[in-house]
Motif scaffolding. Structure first.
Motif, mmCIF file in Angstrom:
data_model
loop_
_atom_site.group_PDB
_atom_site.id
_atom_site.type_symbol
_atom_site.label_atom_id
_atom_site.label_comp_id
_atom_site.label_asym_id
_atom_site.label_seq_id
_atom_site.Cartn_x
_atom_site.Cartn_y
_atom_site.Cartn_z
ATOM 1 N N ALA A 188 -37.987 27.845 51.750
ATOM 2 C CA ALA A 188 -38.365 28.053 50.358
ATOM 3 C C ALA A 188 -39.639 28.898 50.265
ATOM 4 C CB ALA A 188 -38.564 26.715 49.654
ATOM 5 N N PHE A 189 -40.601 28.612 51.152
ATOM 6 C CA PHE A 189 -41.848 29.390 51.134
ATOM 7 C C PHE A 189 -41.569 30.854 51.411
ATOM 8 C CE2 PHE A 189 -45.347 31.416 53.396
ATOM 9 C CZ PHE A 189 -46.400 31.207 52.534
ATOM 10 N N TRP A 190 -40.837 31.138 52.488
ATOM 11 C CA TRP A 190 -40.592 32.531 52.855
ATOM 12 C C TRP A 190 -39.677 33.221 51.853
ATOM 13 C CZ3 TRP A 190 -43.940 34.585 55.808
ATOM 14 C CH2 TRP A 190 -44.546 33.843 56.821
ATOM 15 N N GLY A 191 -38.753 32.469 51.247
ATOM 16 C CA GLY A 191 -37.884 33.068 50.244
ATOM 17 C C GLY A 191 -38.660 33.543 49.027
ATOM 18 N N VAL A 192 -39.548 32.696 48.518
ATOM 19 C CA VAL A 192 -40.360 33.075 47.360
ATOM 20 C C VAL A 192 -41.337 34.184 47.735
ATOM 21 C CG1 VAL A 192 -42.074 32.252 45.702
ATOM 22 C CG2 VAL A 192 -40.135 30.807 46.311
ATOM 23 N N GLN A 193 -41.971 34.052 48.898
ATOM 24 C CA GLN A 193 -42.963 35.053 49.321
ATOM 25 C C GLN A 193 -42.344 36.445 49.455
ATOM 26 O OE1 GLN A 193 -43.199 36.549 52.586
ATOM 27 N NE2 GLN A 193 -45.269 37.356 52.492
ATOM 28 N N GLN A 194 -41.190 36.535 50.101
ATOM 29 C CA GLN A 194 -40.547 37.829 50.292
ATOM 30 C C GLN A 194 -39.999 38.375 48.976
ATOM 31 O OE1 GLN A 194 -40.273 39.646 53.279
ATOM 32 N NE2 GLN A 194 -41.777 38.144 53.957
ATOM 33 N N THR A 195 -39.501 37.493 48.112
ATOM 34 C CA THR A 195 -38.956 37.935 46.835
ATOM 35 C C THR A 195 -40.027 38.564 45.951
ATOM 36 O OG1 THR A 195 -37.243 36.215 46.901
ATOM 37 C CG2 THR A 195 -37.732 37.183 44.754
ATOM 38 N N LEU A 196 -41.247 38.039 46.019
ATOM 39 C CA LEU A 196 -42.328 38.559 45.189
ATOM 40 C C LEU A 196 -43.097 39.695 45.849
ATOM 41 C CD1 LEU A 196 -43.811 35.213 43.799
ATOM 42 C CD2 LEU A 196 -42.266 36.806 42.642
ATOM 43 N N LEU A 197 -43.187 39.665 47.170
ATOM 44 C CA LEU A 197 -44.055 40.605 47.882
ATOM 45 C C LEU A 197 -43.623 42.055 47.714
ATOM 46 C CD1 LEU A 197 -46.397 41.102 49.918
ATOM 47 C CD2 LEU A 197 -44.699 40.829 51.731
ATOM 48 N N PHE A 198 -42.370 42.356 48.011
ATOM 49 C CA PHE A 198 -41.951 43.753 48.048
ATOM 50 C C PHE A 198 -41.869 44.407 46.668
ATOM 51 C CE2 PHE A 198 -40.765 42.341 52.276
ATOM 52 C CZ PHE A 198 -41.201 43.416 53.045
ATOM 53 N N LEU A 200 -43.862 43.725 44.150
ATOM 54 C CA LEU A 200 -45.266 43.991 43.833
ATOM 55 C C LEU A 200 -45.775 45.216 44.579
ATOM 56 C CD1 LEU A 200 -46.838 40.403 43.847
ATOM 57 C CD2 LEU A 200 -46.490 41.880 41.873
ATOM 58 N N MET A 201 -45.408 45.322 45.838
ATOM 59 C CA MET A 201 -45.880 46.423 46.673
ATOM 60 C C MET A 201 -45.294 47.767 46.210
ATOM 61 S SD MET A 201 -45.700 46.678 50.818
ATOM 62 C CE MET A 201 -43.922 46.953 50.858
ATOM 63 N N VAL A 219 -43.789 50.924 32.960
ATOM 64 C CA VAL A 219 -44.251 49.722 32.258
ATOM 65 C C VAL A 219 -44.427 48.570 33.244
ATOM 66 C CG1 VAL A 219 -43.639 47.982 30.543
ATOM 67 C CG2 VAL A 219 -43.227 50.403 30.063
ATOM 68 N N ALA A 220 -43.438 48.382 34.122
ATOM 69 C CA ALA A 220 -43.528 47.315 35.120
ATOM 70 C C ALA A 220 -44.729 47.531 36.036
ATOM 71 C CB ALA A 220 -42.243 47.253 35.938
ATOM 72 N N SER A 221 -45.010 48.782 36.368
ATOM 73 C CA SER A 221 -46.157 49.082 37.222
ATOM 74 C C SER A 221 -47.471 48.736 36.537
ATOM 75 C CB SER A 221 -46.145 50.566 37.601
ATOM 76 O OG SER A 221 -47.283 50.904 38.364
ATOM 77 N N ARG A 222 -47.575 49.007 35.247
ATOM 78 C CA ARG A 222 -48.795 48.703 34.499
ATOM 79 C C ARG A 222 -49.016 47.194 34.355
ATOM 80 N NH1 ARG A 222 -52.376 51.947 35.296
ATOM 81 N NH2 ARG A 222 -50.995 52.819 36.865
ATOM 82 N N LEU A 223 -47.940 46.430 34.420
ATOM 83 C CA LEU A 223 -48.056 44.967 34.331
ATOM 84 C C LEU A 223 -48.382 44.327 35.675
ATOM 85 C CD1 LEU A 223 -45.022 44.164 31.995
ATOM 86 C CD2 LEU A 223 -47.444 44.245 31.373
ATOM 87 N N ASN A 224 -48.359 45.119 36.718
ATOM 88 C CA ASN A 224 -48.612 44.633 38.070
ATOM 89 C C ASN A 224 -50.108 44.723 38.384
ATOM 90 O OD1 ASN A 224 -48.591 43.992 40.774
ATOM 91 N ND2 ASN A 224 -47.478 45.816 41.427
ATOM 92 N N PRO A 225 -50.799 43.604 38.582
ATOM 93 C CA PRO A 225 -52.244 43.681 38.868
ATOM 94 C C PRO A 225 -52.561 44.443 40.139
ATOM 95 C CG PRO A 225 -51.404 41.465 39.278
ATOM 96 C CD PRO A 225 -50.307 42.216 38.586
ATOM 97 N N LEU A 226 -51.628 44.464 41.077
ATOM 98 C CA LEU A 226 -51.879 45.168 42.331
ATOM 99 C C LEU A 226 -52.002 46.672 42.105
ATOM 100 C CD1 LEU A 226 -52.120 44.705 45.401
ATOM 101 C CD2 LEU A 226 -49.659 45.138 45.565
ATOM 102 N N THR A 227 -51.364 47.201 41.072
ATOM 103 C CA THR A 227 -51.448 48.630 40.761
ATOM 104 C C THR A 227 -52.893 49.056 40.553
ATOM 105 O OG1 THR A 227 -49.256 48.607 39.729
ATOM 106 C CG2 THR A 227 -50.721 50.428 39.138
ATOM 107 N N TYR A 228 -53.654 48.253 39.824
ATOM 108 C CA TYR A 228 -55.031 48.608 39.507
ATOM 109 C C TYR A 228 -55.930 48.527 40.740
ATOM 110 C CZ TYR A 228 -53.132 47.955 34.855
ATOM 111 O OH TYR A 228 -52.350 48.049 33.736
#
Length: 271
Positions: A188-198, A200-201, A219-228
């Motif tokens: 479950a940990f790795w499933g959630v982590q991998q689903t969100l990680l890529f 965002l990246m 729009v999706a990029s602007r909502l991503n805090p990692l973009t900034y």
């Protein structure tokens, strides 16, 4: 001879005052930080191993970006290296919850919970520990890229690493919170982590520029805090201190605040 109070003839208290709540919390955080960092110092293999994937990205993607953009290798590295540094921190700190899962399996986490340390200090100390490997790895990536034409601004590099450190604290705390939520279910940990990680990246434009992307992707990029954070790293390492750097700092502070809040609540609620 015992000193006496002039009004009550009672012995004067000579014991040191008890530490304040804030001081006690800081001491607890420092203790947890040292405990978590000690294994990394004794066995830095994990820090070295974490460099392999970013170095592959740097070596394989740079020629492709040079060929597709028509720019020089130096100009391409000036754009790509800051993204690789952020990606490196992203990979390292988003997986730290797996260490907590291992501690839960061995019973080490339960023994820590019954210690007199505050639950919030346990989370903050663990999250702060993630700064050190991320900064060390970032410095190595910069050193590797410099002979190939990368020219980072020294002051911008320092400020960029501070911003990245704040983001790492928040992301590491969220990773620990995820581990506490799923307990010992590693899948479950790795499933959630991998689903969100890529997502965002990719939405942050780390590997490929998002110039000319469809409107919904922008729009999706602007909502991503990692973009900034990525934009701030690119601007700062290029020597530009402006709106991008400010927005990146705000995004990092918000990530740290949210991560520590969620992580501390999860730690206090853990059995």
């Amino acid at each position: 001879m015992t000193a006496l109070d002039t009004h009550t003839d009672a012995p004067l208290r000579t014991t040191a005052p008890a530490p304040t709540r804030a001081t006690s919390t800081l001491l607890d955080v420092a203790l947890v930080f040292g405990r978590e960092l000690r294994p990394v110092v004794r066995d830095p293999f994990s820090v070295v191993f974490g460099l392999i994937q970013p170095l592959f990205f740097l070596g394989l993607f740079t020629p492709l970006l040079v060929a597709s953009s028509g720019q020089s290798a130096a100009a391409t590295l000036q754009w790509f290296v800051p993204g690789v540094i952020v990606m490196l921190a992203l990979f390292g700190t988003s997986t730290t919850g797996a260490n907590l899962q291992f501690e839960m399996q061995t019973g080490s986490h339960e023994r820590t919970l019954v210690s007199p340390l505050s639950r919030s200090s346990l989370m903050i100390g663990r999250a702060l520990k993630e700064i050190v490997p991320a900064i060390v790895q970032a410095v190595v990536i910069v050193a590797v890229a410099i002979p190939f034409g990368f020219r980072p601004d020294p002051a911008g590099l320092v400020v960029g690493l501070v911003i990245l450190a704040g983001f790492c604290v928040g992301l590491g705390a969220l990773s620990y919170a995820l581990a506490l939520a799923v307990k010992e279910n590693q899948w479950a940990f790795w499933g959630v982590q991998q689903t969100l990680l890529f997502p965002l990246m990719l939405l942050a434009g780390i590997l490929l520029p998002l110039t000319g992307a469809p409107g919904w992707l922008e729009v999706a990029s602007r909502l991503n805090p990692l973009t900034y954070v990525v934009d701030a790293e690119r601007a700062l390492l290029d020597g530009t201190f402006g709106a991008d750097a400010t927005q990146g700092a705000v995004a990092a502070v918000l990530m740290a605040a949210v991560g520590l809040f969620v992580g501390s609540r999860a730690m206090r609620a853990s059995a």
